[in-house]
Design an enzyme around this catalytic site. Structure first.
Site, PDB file in Angstrom:
ATOM      1  N   TYR A  83       0.920  -1.012   0.113  1.00 59.84           N
ATOM      2  CA  TYR A  83      -0.147  -0.016   0.128  1.00 59.84           C
ATOM      3  C   TYR A  83       0.895   1.225   0.013  1.00 59.84           C
ATOM      4  O   TYR A  83       2.203   1.275   0.329  1.00 59.84           O
ATOM      5  CB  TYR A  83      -1.064   0.085   1.333  1.00 59.84           C
ATOM      6  CG  TYR A  83      -0.474   0.367   2.403  1.00 59.84           C
ATOM      7  CD1 TYR A  83      -0.322   1.608   3.143  1.00 59.84           C
ATOM      8  CD2 TYR A  83       0.300  -0.761   3.232  1.00 59.84           C
ATOM      9  CE1 TYR A  83       0.364   1.889   4.300  1.00 59.84           C
ATOM     10  CE2 TYR A  83       0.948  -0.232   4.566  1.00 59.84           C
ATOM     11  CZ  TYR A  83       0.856   0.986   5.093  1.00 59.84           C
ATOM     12  OH  TYR A  83       1.519   1.365   6.333  1.00 59.84           O
ATOM     13  N   CYS A  84       0.362   2.494  -0.496  1.00 58.12           N
ATOM     14  CA  CYS A  84       1.102   3.738  -0.179  1.00 58.12           C
ATOM     15  C   CYS A  84       0.001   4.512   0.200  1.00 58.12           C
ATOM     16  O   CYS A  84      -0.838   4.079   1.374  1.00 58.12           O
ATOM     17  CB  CYS A  84       1.538   4.170  -1.774  1.00 58.12           C
ATOM     18  SG  CYS A  84       0.033   4.504  -2.950  1.00 58.12           S
ATOM     19  N   HIS A  85      -0.026   5.857   0.039  1.00 58.26           N
ATOM     20  CA  HIS A  85      -0.861   6.916   0.644  1.00 58.26           C
ATOM     21  C   HIS A  85      -2.420   6.618  -0.024  1.00 58.26           C
ATOM     22  O   HIS A  85      -3.453   6.505   0.793  1.00 58.26           O
ATOM     23  CB  HIS A  85      -0.626   8.204   0.432  1.00 58.26           C
ATOM     24  CG  HIS A  85      -1.541   9.172   0.901  1.00 58.26           C
ATOM     25  ND1 HIS A  85      -1.687   9.620   2.452  1.00 58.26           N
ATOM     26  CD2 HIS A  85      -2.429   9.975   0.333  1.00 58.26           C
ATOM     27  CE1 HIS A  85      -2.534  10.281   2.606  1.00 58.26           C
ATOM     28  NE2 HIS A  85      -3.011  10.792   1.334  1.00 58.26           N
ATOM     29  N   TRP A 112      -3.143   4.496   2.821  1.00 57.97           N
ATOM     30  CA  TRP A 112      -2.976   4.875   4.107  1.00 57.97           C
ATOM     31  C   TRP A 112      -4.207   6.015   4.513  1.00 57.97           C
ATOM     32  O   TRP A 112      -4.821   6.040   5.597  1.00 57.97           O
ATOM     33  CB  TRP A 112      -1.684   5.630   4.584  1.00 57.97           C
ATOM     34  CG  TRP A 112      -1.573   6.315   5.843  1.00 57.97           C
ATOM     35  CD1 TRP A 112      -1.772   7.665   6.014  1.00 57.97           C
ATOM     36  CD2 TRP A 112      -1.878   5.763   7.105  1.00 57.97           C
ATOM     37  NE1 TRP A 112      -1.868   8.223   7.497  1.00 57.97           N
ATOM     38  CE2 TRP A 112      -1.716   6.793   8.109  1.00 57.97           C
ATOM     39  CE3 TRP A 112      -1.582   4.491   7.625  1.00 57.97           C
ATOM     40  CZ2 TRP A 112      -1.568   6.582   9.564  1.00 57.97           C
ATOM     41  CZ3 TRP A 112      -1.658   4.510   8.865  1.00 57.97           C
ATOM     42  CH2 TRP A 112      -1.652   5.340   9.696  1.00 57.97           C
TER      43      TRP A 112
END
Length: 118
Positions: A83-85, A112
């Site tokens: 995952y990232c933002h 996130w």
């Protein structure tokens, strides 16, 4: 005739080996949280330090060479969750990982931003 088309369509779809799978928050909670899985946060170290999902390790995608070196330390034959933002960087990371030979990649689409709002 319709039955024949349905059989052909479903048999062709079953032959597609989808390596990159986009998952949502409920799936992440069910399959990752509290489980022994490969779970990677691809955001920057500063973003990771400011807050991250439990048990995720940080491998920053912004330095692609470093990312490729570190991600290859993980098991390519086991599922990996990333995952990232909000989904952009994890999508890029997924494609790189697919090129590097990872067999099953799960990209948490909400990232996130979704996790931190719950």
């Amino acid at each position: 005739m319709l039955l024949l088309l349905l059989i052909i369509f479903t048999s062709c779809n079953s032959q597609v080996d989808k390596k990159i799978n986009v998952i949502d928050l409920p799936t992440l909670k069910q399959e990752v949280i509290g489980k022994d899985v490969q779970f990677v946060d691809v955001r920057t170290e500063n973003e990771y330090q400011a807050g991250h999902i439990d048990d995720a390790v940080n491998i920053d995608i912004s330095n692609e060479t470093n990312f490729k070196n570190k991600i290859q330390e993980l098991d390519k034959n086991k599922p990996i969750y990333i995952y990232c933002h909000s989904g952009g960087r994890s999508n890029k990371a997924s494609k790189i990982m697919e090129e590097l030979g990872f067999t099953t990649i799960y990209d948490f689409s909400g990232g996130w931003s979704t996790w931190s709002r719950q």
